[in-house]
Motif scaffolding. Structure first.
Motif, PDB file in Angstrom:
ATOM      1  N   GLU A  61       8.831  -7.446  31.967  1.00 17.20           N
ATOM      2  CA  GLU A  61       9.916  -6.455  31.955  1.00 17.20           C
ATOM      3  C   GLU A  61      10.751  -6.455  30.682  1.00 17.20           C
ATOM      4  OE1 GLU A  61       9.438  -7.843  36.279  1.00 17.20           O
ATOM      5  OE2 GLU A  61       9.461  -8.741  34.283  1.00 17.20           O
ATOM      6  N   LYS A  62      10.690  -7.558  29.938  1.00 14.91           N
ATOM      7  CA  LYS A  62      11.526  -7.655  28.740  1.00 14.91           C
ATOM      8  C   LYS A  62      10.746  -8.364  27.649  1.00 14.91           C
ATOM      9  CE  LYS A  62      16.284  -8.642  27.337  1.00 14.91           C
ATOM     10  NZ  LYS A  62      17.592  -9.219  27.750  1.00 14.91           N
ATOM     11  N   LEU A  63       9.903  -7.627  26.971  1.00 14.99           N
ATOM     12  CA  LEU A  63       9.053  -8.217  25.939  1.00 14.99           C
ATOM     13  C   LEU A  63       9.834  -8.414  24.642  1.00 14.99           C
ATOM     14  CD1 LEU A  63       5.808  -6.128  26.540  1.00 14.99           C
ATOM     15  CD2 LEU A  63       6.241  -8.508  27.201  1.00 14.99           C
TER      16      LEU A  63
ATOM     17  N   ASP B   6       9.544  -2.030  18.881  1.00 16.94           N
ATOM     18  CA  ASP B   6       8.760  -0.849  19.235  1.00 16.94           C
ATOM     19  C   ASP B   6       7.519  -0.749  18.358  1.00 16.94           C
ATOM     20  OD1 ASP B   6      10.892  -0.390  20.881  1.00 16.94           O
ATOM     21  OD2 ASP B   6      11.548   1.467  19.901  1.00 16.94           O
TER      22      ASP B   6
ATOM     23  N   CYS C 235      -2.544  -2.866  23.818  1.00 14.11           N
ATOM     24  CA  CYS C 235      -1.997  -3.853  24.747  1.00 14.11           C
ATOM     25  C   CYS C 235      -2.924  -3.920  25.958  1.00 14.11           C
ATOM     26  CB  CYS C 235      -0.590  -3.454  25.170  1.00 14.11           C
ATOM     27  SG  CYS C 235       0.227  -4.647  26.256  1.00 14.11           S
TER      28      CYS C 235
ATOM     29  N   TRP D   9       3.814  -8.388  39.172  1.00 18.93           N
ATOM     30  CA  TRP D   9       5.093  -7.965  38.612  1.00 18.93           C
ATOM     31  C   TRP D   9       6.017  -7.445  39.702  1.00 18.93           C
ATOM     32  CZ3 TRP D   9       3.069  -4.563  33.980  1.00 18.93           C
ATOM     33  CH2 TRP D   9       2.251  -5.374  33.157  1.00 18.93           C
TER      34      TRP D   9
ATOM     35  N   ALA E 239       8.982  -1.031  34.990  1.00 25.57           N
ATOM     36  CA  ALA E 239       9.568  -1.615  33.782  1.00 25.57           C
ATOM     37  C   ALA E 239       8.507  -2.275  32.924  1.00 25.57           C
ATOM     38  CB  ALA E 239      10.645  -2.624  34.162  1.00 25.57           C
ATOM     39  N   GLY E 240       7.585  -3.004  33.552  1.00 22.70           N
ATOM     40  CA  GLY E 240       6.532  -3.681  32.804  1.00 22.70           C
ATOM     41  C   GLY E 240       5.622  -2.708  32.075  1.00 22.70           C
TER      42      GLY E 240
ATOM     43  N   GLU F  59       7.433  -1.222  29.143  1.00 23.28           N
ATOM     44  CA  GLU F  59       7.483  -2.146  28.015  1.00 23.28           C
ATOM     45  C   GLU F  59       6.144  -2.181  27.276  1.00 23.28           C
ATOM     46  OE1 GLU F  59      10.497  -2.713  26.927  1.00 23.28           O
ATOM     47  OE2 GLU F  59      10.290  -4.905  26.883  1.00 23.28           O
TER      48      GLU F  59
ATOM     49  N   ARG G 179       6.077   0.829  25.184  1.00 22.03           N
ATOM     50  CA  ARG G 179       7.065   0.782  24.100  1.00 22.03           C
ATOM     51  C   ARG G 179       6.554   0.015  22.887  1.00 22.03           C
ATOM     52  NH1 ARG G 179      10.495  -2.842  22.162  1.00 22.03           N
ATOM     53  NH2 ARG G 179      10.139  -4.370  23.827  1.00 22.03           N
ATOM     54  N   VAL G 180       5.880  -1.105  23.136  1.00 20.87           N
ATOM     55  CA  VAL G 180       5.494  -1.982  22.022  1.00 20.87           C
ATOM     56  C   VAL G 180       4.112  -1.650  21.465  1.00 20.87           C
ATOM     57  CG1 VAL G 180       6.923  -3.843  22.950  1.00 20.87           C
ATOM     58  CG2 VAL G 180       4.461  -3.795  23.482  1.00 20.87           C
TER      59      VAL G 180
ATOM     60  N   ARG H 276       3.079   4.517  23.040  1.00 19.65           N
ATOM     61  CA  ARG H 276       4.324   5.272  22.934  1.00 19.65           C
ATOM     62  C   ARG H 276       4.072   6.776  22.975  1.00 19.65           C
ATOM     63  NH1 ARG H 276       7.916   4.038  18.195  1.00 19.65           N
ATOM     64  NH2 ARG H 276       9.577   4.463  19.651  1.00 19.65           N
TER      65      ARG H 276
END
Length: 263
Positions: free
Chosen positions: A92-94, A98, A104, A113, A118-119, A122, A125-126, A262
């Motif tokens: 949830e908080k990598l 970005d 991934c 999870w 959220a996971g 994330e 996002r990255v 993204r």
């Protein structure tokens, strides 16, 4: 995954405590080349890859720059020397900026999870390119003969695994769901890997390497061993399922979901 403040003693962040069940995990859960080929194809030409919920390193491509994330100290300790050390973090908080990675991947982990949305967010996002999820379709778990002997285990798994549509939506809504046939001599010992080798599931270690067994009462496992052992001895299992012993592949619940990074 659990929050950083609500993790098991060894750091496991999901519902399963790998400090207890993960001792010999790598002995039974070796990456299978047939399954790995699906992952390689989906990664395309990505050079930098984030492996989330990396465990002991199954399916990490050795010809690319891999960053591994794994919250369980027990699982991080089982990573072979040729793989990079895993970072202690949760989905949830990598701890990455970005668009840090070309791709991934997450294999056999999203059902752990606590906040799937959220996971997946994330992961997107990255990631600049493809996002890969190897998981099981809960609606197809009952294809496996285990449902005849331990329906409680199948029911537990069906409750834990997210629906394909939910994952696809979390990856932007246009993800591709690819069925992954399981080979007869699959080296990755998740439950369906033994579709044609029922004797292997009589081994305590084989069941321990499948977290679902840790969510049912021990009496379920004892009953399973007694009943399957009896049916293998007197031929009952083979009378119904003998064809599976030589069936090259089994189309069970295993799926590879491929979405974009993204937006």
């Amino acid at each position: 995954m659990k929050t950083m403040a609500n993790r098991h003693q060894d750091g496991s962040a999901g519902d399963a405590n790998y400090g207890v069940i993960g001792t010999n995990y790598a002995k039974y859960r070796q990456p299978d080349p047939h399954i790995a080929a699906f992952i390689r194809a989906a990664l395309g030409d990505a050079r930098s890859v984030l492996n989330l919920g990396a465990g002991a390193g199954s399916y990490e491509p050795v010809d690319r720059a891999v960053t591994a994330v794994e919250p369980s100290a027990s699982m991080r300790a089982q990573r072979p020397a040729h793989l990079p050390a895993a970072i202690d973090a949760t989905a949830e908080k990598l701890p990455f900026s970005d668009a840090s990675f070309d791709a991934c991947m997450a294999t056999f982990t999203v059902h752990q999870w606590s906040d799937l949305v959220a996971g997946l967010g994330e992961m997107r996002r990255v990631t600049r390119g493809p996002v890969l999820i190897l998981t099981a379709d809960p609606d197809e778990l009952d294809r496996f003969w285990l449902v005849d002997y331990a329906p409680e285990v199948i029911a537990v798994e069906a409750r834990r695994y997210p629906q394909m549509a939910t994952i696809s939506e979390g990856l932007g809504g246009n993800a591709e769901v690819i069925p992954v046939p399981i080979p007869l001599h699959c080296t990755d010992g998740f439950g369906e890997a033994y579709y044609g080798r029922p004797e292997r599931l009589l081994e305590p270690g084989a069941r321990l390497a499948n977290s679902a067994w840790s969510f049912v009462d021990a009496s379920i496992g004892e009953r399973f061993v007694a009943e399957l052992g009896r049916d293998l001895k007197d031929g009952t299992w083979d009378a119904k399922y003998r064809h599976l012993r030589t069936q090259p592949e089994f189309e069970g619940s295993l799926k590879l979901i491929v979405g974009g990074g993204r937006s």
